[in-house]
Design an enzyme around this catalytic site. Structure first.
Site, PDB file in Angstrom:
ATOM      1  N   LYS A  28      47.331  49.511  47.690  1.00  0.00           N
ATOM      2  CA  LYS A  28      47.452  48.415  48.648  1.00  0.00           C
ATOM      3  C   LYS A  28      48.530  48.686  49.695  1.00  0.00           C
ATOM      4  O   LYS A  28      48.267  48.653  50.896  1.00  0.00           O
ATOM      5  CB  LYS A  28      47.753  47.103  47.919  1.00  0.00           C
ATOM      6  CG  LYS A  28      46.593  46.560  47.107  1.00  0.00           C
ATOM      7  CD  LYS A  28      46.467  47.236  45.764  1.00  0.00           C
ATOM      8  CE  LYS A  28      45.331  46.672  44.938  1.00  0.00           C
ATOM      9  NZ  LYS A  28      45.182  47.393  43.650  1.00  0.00           N
ATOM     10  N   TRP A  70      44.589  39.996  35.855  1.00  0.00           N
ATOM     11  CA  TRP A  70      43.562  40.842  36.469  1.00  0.00           C
ATOM     12  C   TRP A  70      42.494  41.138  35.417  1.00  0.00           C
ATOM     13  O   TRP A  70      42.810  41.623  34.322  1.00  0.00           O
ATOM     14  CB  TRP A  70      44.223  42.125  36.965  1.00  0.00           C
ATOM     15  CG  TRP A  70      43.322  43.110  37.639  1.00  0.00           C
ATOM     16  CD1 TRP A  70      42.399  42.853  38.597  1.00  0.00           C
ATOM     17  CD2 TRP A  70      43.291  44.528  37.420  1.00  0.00           C
ATOM     18  NE1 TRP A  70      41.788  44.015  38.998  1.00  0.00           N
ATOM     19  CE2 TRP A  70      42.322  45.056  38.285  1.00  0.00           C
ATOM     20  CE3 TRP A  70      43.998  45.383  36.578  1.00  0.00           C
ATOM     21  CZ2 TRP A  70      42.027  46.419  38.331  1.00  0.00           C
ATOM     22  CZ3 TRP A  70      43.716  46.740  36.628  1.00  0.00           C
ATOM     23  CH2 TRP A  70      42.733  47.244  37.493  1.00  0.00           C
ATOM     24  N   ASP A 130      53.057  45.716  35.593  1.00  0.00           N
ATOM     25  CA  ASP A 130      52.049  46.221  36.514  1.00  0.00           C
ATOM     26  C   ASP A 130      52.454  45.760  37.908  1.00  0.00           C
ATOM     27  O   ASP A 130      52.444  44.567  38.210  1.00  0.00           O
ATOM     28  CB  ASP A 130      50.675  45.657  36.130  1.00  0.00           C
ATOM     29  CG  ASP A 130      49.537  46.228  36.982  1.00  0.00           C
ATOM     30  OD1 ASP A 130      49.815  47.000  37.923  1.00  0.00           O
ATOM     31  OD2 ASP A 130      48.370  45.887  36.711  1.00  0.00           O
ATOM     32  N   ALA A 165      51.524  46.260  41.773  1.00  0.00           N
ATOM     33  CA  ALA A 165      50.480  46.812  42.629  1.00  0.00           C
ATOM     34  C   ALA A 165      50.560  46.343  44.073  1.00  0.00           C
ATOM     35  O   ALA A 165      49.788  46.827  44.909  1.00  0.00           O
ATOM     36  CB  ALA A 165      49.103  46.446  42.053  1.00  0.00           C
TER      37      ALA A 165
END
Length: 394
Positions: A243, A127, A208, A210
């Site tokens: 999300k 990202w 991470d 998400a």
């Protein structure tokens, strides 16, 4: 003093959003922005979240501050969602943050507090904001191979070869599931190999996560994270609710510091609260409270899980449709990886010039590295995209 400021480079994704907005073509397709959209192109408020919000409006009696680390009930609920029973709750320190990005930033900050000479190993690709934050903080960053553009799969041999240089005091950033931007994920055998390497070298993992629930399922998507957290002496986990709860603008995230030594929790918790105080004092609460209500109410949780599963299946259907359409038009299986990827994104592996051609000649907007947001498609636009990809020589 402001005359000494230097112009900062424009955010590429935000610039892409503006270019799409200004494009007058009615046939244009936005596959660049990293938010979930339904078939109508809307990022909806999830049913359970809307119900919880109505209930909160009726029941809430104050807008006073919560604790520096946020509402403990939020931490409990999200830790349970991400980690299940893989780690004892008493071994996890946690603090609410402004979105997953806030959790990522604080994870880097905490790593630097623990080791001023920390090196951060980051997948290639990752990202873009990971790299932007690390650069702004001045932290040494080393990339490791991850995605093979030729096969559309994880370059696991290259990844492990590059990570062979990690050592105690290093931080290894991993994507928990639904890798952004590639869509290619580690399997559990590969996760175990990474764990073995972390144990051998003493490096600290940071995960991470998400997109839990958007790949193979809520439990399945957490499997790698749970394996790491239950196996290594310590790790950091940055979780986002943007999300899978659709609360993008509410900025709802959590940073977890996991230690197998339960006595370390108090020190870790104090460090997380300190970081919150130095950066923004008290974290946002509205989104966190909605998430807590959804996860702790049996009916709301069931409705939420059902909607997440519908989203997941919808993404898989679009992937299979696109891969099939590309196979029909190209006469080859070279795009089969799209159906194998998971989450909202896939990386086509095409050149920047080909991405420009898609935008200029076909009104199809991708990020420059050829990441496309599967959620920006619907059954009608999939054939349009497939034709444009083949016509652009990809």
């Amino acid at each position: 003093m402001f005359e000494n400021l230097k112009a900062q480079p424009a955010d590429k994704i935000l610039a892409l959003m503006q270019a799409y907005k200004e494009d007058p073509r009615e046939t244009k397709i936005d596959l660049g922005v990293g938010v979930y959209k339904n078939a109508e192109g809307v990022t909806p408020v999830m049913r359970a979240v809307k119900t919880a919000e109505k209930r909160l409006w009726e029941e809430e009696t104050t807008k006073s501050y919560v604790a520096l680390a946020g509402d403990p009930a939020f931490s409990d609920a999200l830790i349970a969602l991400v980690l299940g029973d893989a780690v004892e709750r008493e071994n996890v320190a946690a603090a609410a943050t402004p979105g997953g990005t806030g959790a990522v930033r604080h994870a880097f900050e905490m790593a630097r507090m623990a080791n001023p000479d920390v090196r951060v190993f980051v997948s290639d690709p990752t990202w873009p904001n990971h790299l932007s934050i690390l650069k702004f903080m001045g932290l040494p960053t080393i990339s490791y191979r991850y995605f093979d553009s030729d096969t559309g799969a994880v370059d696991f041999d290259g990844m492990m070869e590059d990570l062979a240089q990690i050592k105690k005091g290093d931080l290894v950033l991993l994507h928990g599931c639904c890798h952004n931007p590639s869509g290619a994920n580690l399997n559990l055998t590969q996760w175990q190999a990474v764990v073995d390497l972390l144990l051998k070298t003493g490096a600290t993992p940071m995960i991470d996560i998400a997109y839990q629930g958007f790949g193979d399922g809520l439990e399945e998507d957490a499997a790698g994270t749970r394996l790491v957290a239950s196996s290594v002496p310590e790790c950091l986990i940055a979780a986002s609710c943007s999300k899978n709860f659709g609360v993008y603008r509410e900025r709802t995230g959590l940073l977890m510091a996991v230690s197998q030594d339960a006595s370390a929790r108090q020190l870790n918790q104090g460090s997380l609260a300190y970081l919150n105080r130095q950066n923004f004092s008290f974290p946002p609460d509205h989104g966190a409270r909605l998430v807590t209500m959804v996860l702790t109410d049996e009916a709301l949780r069931a409705d939420w899980a059902s909607e997440v599963e519908d989203i997941r299946k919808g993404l898989l259907d679009l992937r299979e449709q696109l891969a099939g359409e590309l196979q029909r038009r190209s006469g080859s299986d070279r795009f089969g990886f799209i159906a194998q990827h998971r989450g909202m994104f896939s990386r086509l592996g095409c050149t920047p010039d080909q991405v420009d051609t898609l935008r200029r000649d076909h009104g199809i907007y991708l990020v420059g590295d050829s990441r496309l947001n599967i959620a920006g498609l619907n059954k009608t636009t999939v054939p349009i995209l497939a034709k444009a990809i083949i016509d652009s020589g990809i």
